[in-house]
Design a protein around this motif. Structure first.
Motif, mmCIF file in Angstrom:
data_model
loop_
_atom_site.group_PDB
_atom_site.id
_atom_site.type_symbol
_atom_site.label_atom_id
_atom_site.label_comp_id
_atom_site.label_asym_id
_atom_site.label_seq_id
_atom_site.Cartn_x
_atom_site.Cartn_y
_atom_site.Cartn_z
ATOM 1 N N LEU A 132 0.955 -1.139 0.028
ATOM 2 C CA LEU A 132 0.144 -0.191 -0.272
ATOM 3 C C LEU A 132 0.999 1.353 -0.079
ATOM 4 O O LEU A 132 0.489 2.089 -0.512
ATOM 5 C CB LEU A 132 -0.988 -0.041 1.107
ATOM 6 C CG LEU A 132 -2.233 -1.110 1.254
ATOM 7 C CD1 LEU A 132 -2.796 -0.848 2.417
ATOM 8 C CD2 LEU A 132 -3.022 -0.497 -0.273
ATOM 9 N N GLN B 218 2.191 2.024 -3.460
ATOM 10 C CA GLN B 218 0.936 2.104 -4.335
ATOM 11 C C GLN B 218 0.782 3.617 -4.246
ATOM 12 O O GLN B 218 0.071 4.176 -5.100
ATOM 13 C CB GLN B 218 -0.252 1.111 -4.032
ATOM 14 C CG GLN B 218 -1.206 1.061 -4.963
ATOM 15 C CD GLN B 218 -2.376 0.022 -4.700
ATOM 16 O OE1 GLN B 218 -2.914 0.076 -3.522
ATOM 17 N NE2 GLN B 218 -2.578 -0.691 -5.762
ATOM 18 N N ASN B 219 0.741 4.186 -2.835
ATOM 19 C CA ASN B 219 0.266 5.547 -2.732
ATOM 20 C C ASN B 219 1.169 6.587 -2.505
ATOM 21 O O ASN B 219 0.927 7.498 -2.221
ATOM 22 C CB ASN B 219 -0.762 5.287 -1.557
ATOM 23 C CG ASN B 219 -1.896 4.419 -1.860
ATOM 24 O OD1 ASN B 219 -2.888 4.845 -2.729
ATOM 25 N ND2 ASN B 219 -2.070 3.509 -1.136
ATOM 26 N N LEU B 220 2.543 6.420 -2.407
ATOM 27 C CA LEU B 220 3.512 7.377 -2.033
ATOM 28 C C LEU B 220 4.572 7.084 -3.213
ATOM 29 O O LEU B 220 4.757 6.332 -3.938
ATOM 30 C CB LEU B 220 4.128 7.002 -0.794
ATOM 31 C CG LEU B 220 3.270 7.227 0.658
ATOM 32 C CD1 LEU B 220 4.280 6.855 1.767
ATOM 33 C CD2 LEU B 220 2.826 8.516 0.692
ATOM 34 N N ALA C 108 8.177 5.935 0.042
ATOM 35 C CA ALA C 108 7.489 4.561 0.569
ATOM 36 C C ALA C 108 8.541 3.541 0.898
ATOM 37 O O ALA C 108 8.296 2.949 2.131
ATOM 38 C CB ALA C 108 6.791 3.883 -0.526
#
Length: 147
Positions: free
Chosen positions: A26, A29-31, A36
């Motif tokens: 996650l 996927q998001n940073l 990340a």
């Protein structure tokens, strides 16, 4: 003490699976990749040190019960294998990955070589093997009615 060891091992397993197979994906996927990676590295360090402490405790508890003649099994050998794999990943492989990210040298990297992706892959495999061994050990530990 055996029940406490089983509960702590279960908590470690939840952290191990949650961080490795839910949180880290996650994060990536998001940073941004670098951000990340830094966050995932911190999470993996926490899980690794917690796991080493927990499994040392579990090993000590099993040895205590074995000395009293309550248990004779291969469980302590699996715990030692798990501890060795976790220590190798934390103290040998992870520093190589960190050196790669920082563009620095590392004695093991200089000795063996390899790319960031190769070392990350080895670390991922060791992490997965630790997760599987840990899962088996937690099931073994949860068999609390055995003496």
């Amino acid at each position: 003490m055996k029940k406490l060891a089983a509960v702590l091992a279960g908590v470690w397993l939840g952290l191990q699976l949650g961080m490795g197979y839910v949180a880290a994906p996650l994060l990536f996927q998001n940073l941004q990749r670098m951000q990340a990676g830094e966050l995932a590295g911190v999470l993996f360090n926490v899980v690794a040190y917690f796991g080493l402490a927990v499994w040392l405790l579990v090993y000590a508890v099993y040895k205590m019960y074995a000395e009293r003649g309550y248990t004779r099994s291969y469980t302590p050998k699996w715990i030692v294998l798990l501890l060795i794999l976790m220590a190798v990943n934390q103290f040998l492989i992870t520093p190589v990955i960190e050196a790669h990210k920082a563009g620095e040298s590392n004695w093991l990297l200089g000795l063996i070589g390899g790319s960031f992706g190769q070392w990350h892959g080895v670390s991922s495999i060791v992490y997965m093997v630790c997760s599987v061994i840990g899962l088996g050990l937690v099931f073994r530990l949860l068999k609390l009615d055995t003496h």
